[in-house]
Motif scaffolding. Sequence first.
Motif, PDB file in Angstrom:
ATOM      1  N   UNK A 208      61.573  82.379  13.071  1.00  0.00           N
ATOM      2  CA  UNK A 208      62.310  83.235  12.157  1.00  0.00           C
ATOM      3  C   UNK A 208      62.225  84.806  12.590  1.00  0.00           C
ATOM      4  N   UNK A 209      61.171  85.320  13.319  1.00  0.00           N
ATOM      5  CA  UNK A 209      61.670  86.419  14.146  1.00  0.00           C
ATOM      6  C   UNK A 209      62.902  87.043  14.697  1.00  0.00           C
ATOM      7  N   UNK A 210      63.426  86.010  15.061  1.00  0.00           N
ATOM      8  CA  UNK A 210      64.891  86.061  16.069  1.00  0.00           C
ATOM      9  C   UNK A 210      64.265  85.957  17.616  1.00  0.00           C
ATOM     10  N   UNK A 211      63.118  85.350  17.694  1.00  0.00           N
ATOM     11  CA  UNK A 211      62.874  84.937  19.149  1.00  0.00           C
ATOM     12  C   UNK A 211      63.985  83.802  19.662  1.00  0.00           C
ATOM     13  N   UNK A 212      64.121  83.972  20.990  1.00  0.00           N
ATOM     14  CA  UNK A 212      64.999  83.125  21.706  1.00  0.00           C
ATOM     15  C   UNK A 212      64.477  82.013  22.051  1.00  0.00           C
ATOM     16  N   UNK A 213      63.014  81.981  22.436  1.00  0.00           N
ATOM     17  CA  UNK A 213      62.223  80.861  22.591  1.00  0.00           C
ATOM     18  C   UNK A 213      60.761  81.129  22.213  1.00  0.00           C
ATOM     19  N   UNK A 214      60.006  79.747  22.033  1.00  0.00           N
ATOM     20  CA  UNK A 214      58.749  80.027  21.644  1.00  0.00           C
ATOM     21  C   UNK A 214      57.942  79.082  22.593  1.00  0.00           C
ATOM     22  N   UNK A 215      56.893  79.689  22.890  1.00  0.00           N
ATOM     23  CA  UNK A 215      55.847  78.819  23.784  1.00  0.00           C
ATOM     24  C   UNK A 215      54.824  78.067  22.896  1.00  0.00           C
ATOM     25  N   UNK A 250      64.673  75.299  11.518  1.00  0.00           N
ATOM     26  CA  UNK A 250      65.028  76.647  11.817  1.00  0.00           C
ATOM     27  C   UNK A 250      66.785  76.418  11.899  1.00  0.00           C
ATOM     28  N   UNK A 251      67.029  75.446  12.700  1.00  0.00           N
ATOM     29  CA  UNK A 251      68.690  75.360  13.107  1.00  0.00           C
ATOM     30  C   UNK A 251      69.361  75.083  11.644  1.00  0.00           C
ATOM     31  N   UNK A 252      68.810  73.958  10.845  1.00  0.00           N
ATOM     32  CA  UNK A 252      69.213  73.935   9.578  1.00  0.00           C
ATOM     33  C   UNK A 252      69.496  75.140   8.729  1.00  0.00           C
ATOM     34  N   UNK A 253      68.541  75.840   8.935  1.00  0.00           N
ATOM     35  CA  UNK A 253      68.533  77.121   7.796  1.00  0.00           C
ATOM     36  C   UNK A 253      69.653  78.440   8.242  1.00  0.00           C
ATOM     37  N   UNK A 254      69.492  78.520   9.722  1.00  0.00           N
ATOM     38  CA  UNK A 254      70.356  79.688  10.349  1.00  0.00           C
ATOM     39  C   UNK A 254      71.335  79.090  11.200  1.00  0.00           C
TER      40      UNK A 254
END
Length: 399
Positions: A208-215, A250-254
């Motif tokens: 939700x911060x707008x990151x393109x990827x999460x480790x 997150x994809x469902x939300x945004x």
Amino acid sequence: MEVEIGRGKKARRAYGFDDVAIVPSRRTRDPDDVDISWTLGPYRFELPLLAAALDGVVSPETAGVLGKLGGLAVLNLEGIQCRYENPDEQLARIATFSKDIATRELQDIYREPVKPELIAQRIREIKSHGVVAAASLTPQKVRSYYEVALEAGLDILVIQGTVVSAEHVSKDTSRPPLNLKEFIRELSPIPVIVGGCASYHTGLHLMRTGAAGVLVGVGPGAICTTRGVLGIGVPQATAIADVAAARSQHMLETGDYVRVIADGGMRNGGDIAKAIACGADAVMLGSALARAQEAPGHGYNWGMATFHPTLPRGTRVATKQNGTLEEIVKGPARENDGTFNLMGALRTSMATCGYQDISEFNRAELMVAPALQTEGKHLQREQAVGMGASGKATAGVAD
């Protein structure tokens, strides 16, 4: 499903790579028809592989090699490359330390301050190879150095720590916490990867911060001692699956699809395949690549927190430099333990199970299979070959 730890505490059961197996489907496929490419922001990569931001793994030169092979290397902008004009001199010194003094000597070497001019120089060196330039900074230091990195041509920024949260709380007004959401918005359109994390809720908040990827990964790496020092961490199969579920929410939300990158705990091609089957879009490797003859660590690898001045959370490990970076990543393999041609193994695993691309493989059937590593392998174990090789080509503790 929760189990009872005691009358006052329940806990979920979690699984690592050795606990699960990929189940073959009704279909098989030609490996040449399998697509293992992925995208991050505007960039497309032929291989779902990132080299970890570790001084024993990534230099501007290895970043160039891996980039040309189709992967992405992440340079540590707070590491030796950006503290010393001649980093190889210090890297060669580290390879000479006995294990009883290694941590203390590393602490001393890393007391040298980071130099902004070297940050710019190293990024320009990566760019000179004609590849995408990615680099890592900690949340504590990113505001100090990100501008010089961007001015030098940085393409992808990784904000990385042992654990990174979307909400850091501090009463110290002299050090205001980094607001990831605001900061990532400022950096747009530069893709930002953040992590590590190991749970559904933390992963969702980071997305939700707008990151393109999460480790994804807290403590699974061969060099990390966080699980022993702090007692925290989640086995990787469960951690990846949980954060992949957060990606779906997150994809469902945004409508935005955030890449899930499995970071650590993968020793061979089978582990990489399981990471993707659990839901990862790509993997980040450290010690598996530190074995390369081109690796800057001279046969050693250590973590970002190994040299922490007051509470080290990592150790230096020795690796056997017994292949080139290309052999490790794309083959040909001359060992049968799964530690060479890692991307070929992923492609073959996907083809054997009938999946065409990574998004399809994310939906592969898994089974809890504690006998997977031992069933029928007694001769290999007795003869120390194949799956019983006990780390013949993988990392071992330094002498």
